[in-house]
Scaffold this motif. Structure first.
Motif, PDB file in Angstrom:
ATOM      1  N   THR A   1       0.911  -1.293   0.101  1.00 40.30           N
ATOM      2  CA  THR A   1       0.148   0.017  -0.036  1.00 40.30           C
ATOM      3  C   THR A   1       0.920   1.306  -0.016  1.00 40.30           C
ATOM      4  O   THR A   1       1.655   1.265   0.689  1.00 40.30           O
ATOM      5  N   ASP A   2       0.540   2.129  -0.805  1.00 40.67           N
ATOM      6  CA  ASP A   2       1.295   3.431  -0.927  1.00 40.67           C
ATOM      7  C   ASP A   2       0.835   4.565   0.047  1.00 40.67           C
ATOM      8  O   ASP A   2      -0.046   4.389   0.596  1.00 40.67           O
ATOM      9  N   TYR A   3       1.395   5.524   0.003  1.00 47.73           N
ATOM     10  CA  TYR A   3       1.138   6.636   0.845  1.00 47.73           C
ATOM     11  C   TYR A   3      -0.324   7.203   0.469  1.00 47.73           C
ATOM     12  O   TYR A   3      -0.792   7.863   1.380  1.00 47.73           O
ATOM     13  N   CYS A   4      -0.762   7.001  -0.855  1.00 45.50           N
ATOM     14  CA  CYS A   4      -1.970   7.713  -1.184  1.00 45.50           C
ATOM     15  C   CYS A   4      -3.128   6.520  -0.932  1.00 45.50           C
ATOM     16  O   CYS A   4      -4.251   6.852  -1.419  1.00 45.50           O
ATOM     17  N   GLY A   5      -2.694   5.457  -0.275  1.00 50.40           N
ATOM     18  CA  GLY A   5      -4.036   4.290  -0.123  1.00 50.40           C
ATOM     19  C   GLY A   5      -3.888   3.377  -1.421  1.00 50.40           C
ATOM     20  O   GLY A   5      -4.966   2.449  -1.222  1.00 50.40           O
ATOM     21  N   ASN A   6      -3.479   3.628  -2.382  1.00 50.47           N
ATOM     22  CA  ASN A   6      -3.513   2.860  -3.622  1.00 50.47           C
ATOM     23  C   ASN A   6      -2.624   1.264  -3.071  1.00 50.47           C
ATOM     24  O   ASN A   6      -1.631   1.350  -2.511  1.00 50.47           O
ATOM     25  N   SER A   7      -3.338   0.265  -3.537  1.00 49.37           N
ATOM     26  CA  SER A   7      -2.708  -1.039  -3.103  1.00 49.37           C
ATOM     27  C   SER A   7      -2.825  -2.132  -3.824  1.00 49.37           C
ATOM     28  O   SER A   7      -3.308  -2.081  -5.095  1.00 49.37           O
ATOM     29  N   THR A   8      -1.781  -3.164  -3.891  1.00 45.60           N
ATOM     30  CA  THR A   8      -1.534  -4.064  -4.771  1.00 45.60           C
ATOM     31  C   THR A   8      -1.331  -5.381  -3.856  1.00 45.60           C
ATOM     32  O   THR A   8      -0.698  -5.503  -3.010  1.00 45.60           O
ATOM     33  N   ARG A   9      -2.164  -6.507  -4.232  1.00 47.79           N
ATOM     34  CA  ARG A   9      -1.791  -7.855  -3.726  1.00 47.79           C
ATOM     35  C   ARG A   9      -1.017  -8.576  -4.774  1.00 47.79           C
ATOM     36  O   ARG A   9      -1.450  -8.874  -5.777  1.00 47.79           O
ATOM     37  N   PHE A  10      -0.038  -9.235  -4.162  1.00 43.79           N
ATOM     38  CA  PHE A  10       0.635 -10.089  -5.104  1.00 43.79           C
ATOM     39  C   PHE A  10       0.946 -11.529  -4.489  1.00 43.79           C
ATOM     40  O   PHE A  10       1.280 -11.530  -3.396  1.00 43.79           O
ATOM     41  N   ILE A  11       0.546 -12.522  -5.321  1.00 45.54           N
ATOM     42  CA  ILE A  11       0.373 -14.014  -4.757  1.00 45.54           C
ATOM     43  C   ILE A  11       1.282 -14.835  -5.421  1.00 45.54           C
ATOM     44  O   ILE A  11       1.410 -14.589  -6.526  1.00 45.54           O
ATOM     45  N   LEU A  12       2.015 -15.628  -4.587  1.00 43.03           N
ATOM     46  CA  LEU A  12       2.706 -16.571  -4.972  1.00 43.03           C
ATOM     47  C   LEU A  12       2.121 -17.971  -4.171  1.00 43.03           C
ATOM     48  O   LEU A  12       2.419 -18.064  -3.164  1.00 43.03           O
ATOM     49  N   ILE A  13       1.874 -18.836  -5.003  1.00 42.24           N
ATOM     50  CA  ILE A  13       1.541 -20.366  -4.662  1.00 42.24           C
ATOM     51  C   ILE A  13       2.660 -21.330  -4.580  1.00 42.24           C
ATOM     52  O   ILE A  13       3.248 -21.523  -5.782  1.00 42.24           O
ATOM     53  N   ILE A  14       3.053 -21.808  -3.591  1.00 47.49           N
ATOM     54  CA  ILE A  14       4.070 -22.788  -3.562  1.00 47.49           C
ATOM     55  C   ILE A  14       3.388 -24.243  -3.163  1.00 47.49           C
ATOM     56  O   ILE A  14       2.861 -24.432  -2.008  1.00 47.49           O
ATOM     57  N   ASN A  15       3.602 -25.287  -4.112  1.00 48.68           N
ATOM     58  CA  ASN A  15       3.192 -26.657  -3.679  1.00 48.68           C
ATOM     59  C   ASN A  15       4.164 -27.383  -3.106  1.00 48.68           C
ATOM     60  O   ASN A  15       5.339 -27.473  -3.880  1.00 48.68           O
ATOM     61  N   LEU A  16       4.405 -27.989  -2.090  1.00 45.16           N
ATOM     62  CA  LEU A  16       5.260 -28.729  -1.393  1.00 45.16           C
ATOM     63  C   LEU A  16       4.817 -30.448  -1.742  1.00 45.16           C
ATOM     64  O   LEU A  16       4.122 -30.638  -1.553  1.00 45.16           O
ATOM     65  N   THR A  17       5.887 -30.850  -2.587  1.00 46.35           N
ATOM     66  CA  THR A  17       5.530 -32.318  -2.775  1.00 46.35           C
ATOM     67  C   THR A  17       6.653 -33.026  -2.343  1.00 46.35           C
ATOM     68  O   THR A  17       7.692 -32.614  -1.514  1.00 46.35           O
ATOM     69  N   ASP A  18       6.737 -34.229  -2.306  1.00 45.46           N
ATOM     70  CA  ASP A  18       7.570 -35.377  -1.959  1.00 45.46           C
ATOM     71  C   ASP A  18       7.794 -36.494  -2.942  1.00 45.46           C
ATOM     72  O   ASP A  18       6.974 -37.479  -2.915  1.00 45.46           O
ATOM     73  N   LYS A  19       8.926 -36.467  -3.548  1.00 44.85           N
ATOM     74  CA  LYS A  19       9.064 -37.337  -4.377  1.00 44.85           C
ATOM     75  C   LYS A  19      10.488 -38.043  -4.002  1.00 44.85           C
ATOM     76  O   LYS A  19      11.215 -38.769  -5.150  1.00 44.85           O
ATOM     77  N   THR A  20      10.993 -38.011  -2.599  1.00 41.77           N
ATOM     78  CA  THR A  20      12.133 -38.644  -2.253  1.00 41.77           C
ATOM     79  C   THR A  20      11.870 -39.692  -1.454  1.00 41.77           C
ATOM     80  O   THR A  20      10.807 -39.707  -0.454  1.00 41.77           O
ATOM     81  N   PRO A  21      12.277 -40.971  -1.528  1.00 43.07           N
ATOM     82  CA  PRO A  21      11.994 -42.040  -0.783  1.00 43.07           C
ATOM     83  C   PRO A  21      12.648 -41.788   0.541  1.00 43.07           C
ATOM     84  O   PRO A  21      13.556 -41.108   0.836  1.00 43.07           O
ATOM     85  N   PRO A  22      12.075 -42.765   1.615  1.00 48.39           N
ATOM     86  CA  PRO A  22      12.580 -42.919   2.867  1.00 48.39           C
ATOM     87  C   PRO A  22      14.021 -43.404   2.756  1.00 48.39           C
ATOM     88  O   PRO A  22      14.637 -43.949   1.755  1.00 48.39           O
ATOM     89  N   VAL A  23      14.814 -43.071   3.935  1.00 50.88           N
ATOM     90  CA  VAL A  23      15.973 -43.671   4.052  1.00 50.88           C
ATOM     91  C   VAL A  23      16.114 -44.548   5.338  1.00 50.88           C
ATOM     92  O   VAL A  23      15.526 -44.192   6.490  1.00 50.88           O
ATOM     93  N   PHE A  24      16.611 -45.535   5.267  1.00 49.21           N
ATOM     94  CA  PHE A  24      16.954 -46.749   6.402  1.00 49.21           C
ATOM     95  C   PHE A  24      18.141 -46.128   7.126  1.00 49.21           C
ATOM     96  O   PHE A  24      19.200 -45.642   6.702  1.00 49.21           O
TER      97      PHE A  24
END
Length: 223
Positions: free
Chosen positions: A87-110
């Protein structure tokens, strides 16, 4: 002196400048392995963006929303939505969105890696466990016992399968030779002064803990 500040009615322009994220626009989705995710402070999130605005003074607020997903159904284990509110000094505003998907493609470790080992007692066999950078792990084992020439001498063939929350699997197999080379443990008084010992000598197997027959002849304990 009178200063007049006019509102340009123009919202701030926001873009990502974090290395590796420069090409992402508001609303885009970034996919990363959950093992690479680390919690970030608000002050650090603010350094991810570049702001262009005619009013030089701006306020930045960062909010992060999290929700749990299903690797198979949703394609992610967890989803992080990062919201930058500028939001700037005059009240104008912007919303920026970043979506982060956390995946799991790594097998377990013994925790073990040896394919063959030899121990002198069953209770000395190292325990096998598995871990995963993102969540819980289920470990299943099948074993085949090949008897030897006595109850405490045998071969054990084990096959382990570890599965994490996202269906990644790892396998591990080992052969264990159990060879009992240690004699029974004797329990008796060291010194007896007159009369009979208050403790009758006895012995037990160091592996099973089961008592074994003991006899005393010529002042010597015999098994």
């Amino acid at each position: 002196t009178q200063y007049v500040i006019t509102n340009d009615r123009k919202n701030p322009e926001v873009s990502l400048i974090k290395k590796g994220f420069e090409k992402y626009r508001s609303g885009d989705t970034y996919v990363m392995d959950c093992g690479d995710w680390a919690n970030i402070d608000q002050s650090d999130w603010k350094n991810w963006i570049y702001i262009k605005d005619n009013c030089k003074q701006v306020k930045i607020d960062v909010q992060i929303e999290s929700k749990t997903g299903n690797c198979i159904l949703n394609g992610y284990r967890e989803q992080k939505t990062v919201n930058w509110y500028v939001t700037d000094y005059c009240g104008n505003s912007t919303r920026f969105i970043l979506i982060i998907n956390l995946t799991d493609k790594t097998p377990p470790v013994f925790n073990r890696s040896e394919k063959m080992l030899t121990v002198d007692c069953i209770n000395k066999i190292p325990k096998v466990t598995a871990s995963d950078a993102c969540g819980k792990v289920e470990v299943k084992v099948t074993s085949n016992k090949i008897p030897g020439n006595c109850p405490n001498n045998f071969q054990l063939i084990e096959n382990y399968l570890a599965t994490d929350d996202c269906g990644n699997t790892a396998s591990y197999a080992r052969t264990i030779n159990v060879i009992d080379t240690t004699g029974p443990v004797i329990v008796a008084d060291d010194v007896v002064c007159g009369g009979e010992s208050p403790i009758q000598p006895y012995a037990y197997d160091n592996c099973s803990g089961i008592r074994v027959p003991v006899s005393v002849a010529d002042g010597q304990i015999r098994f």
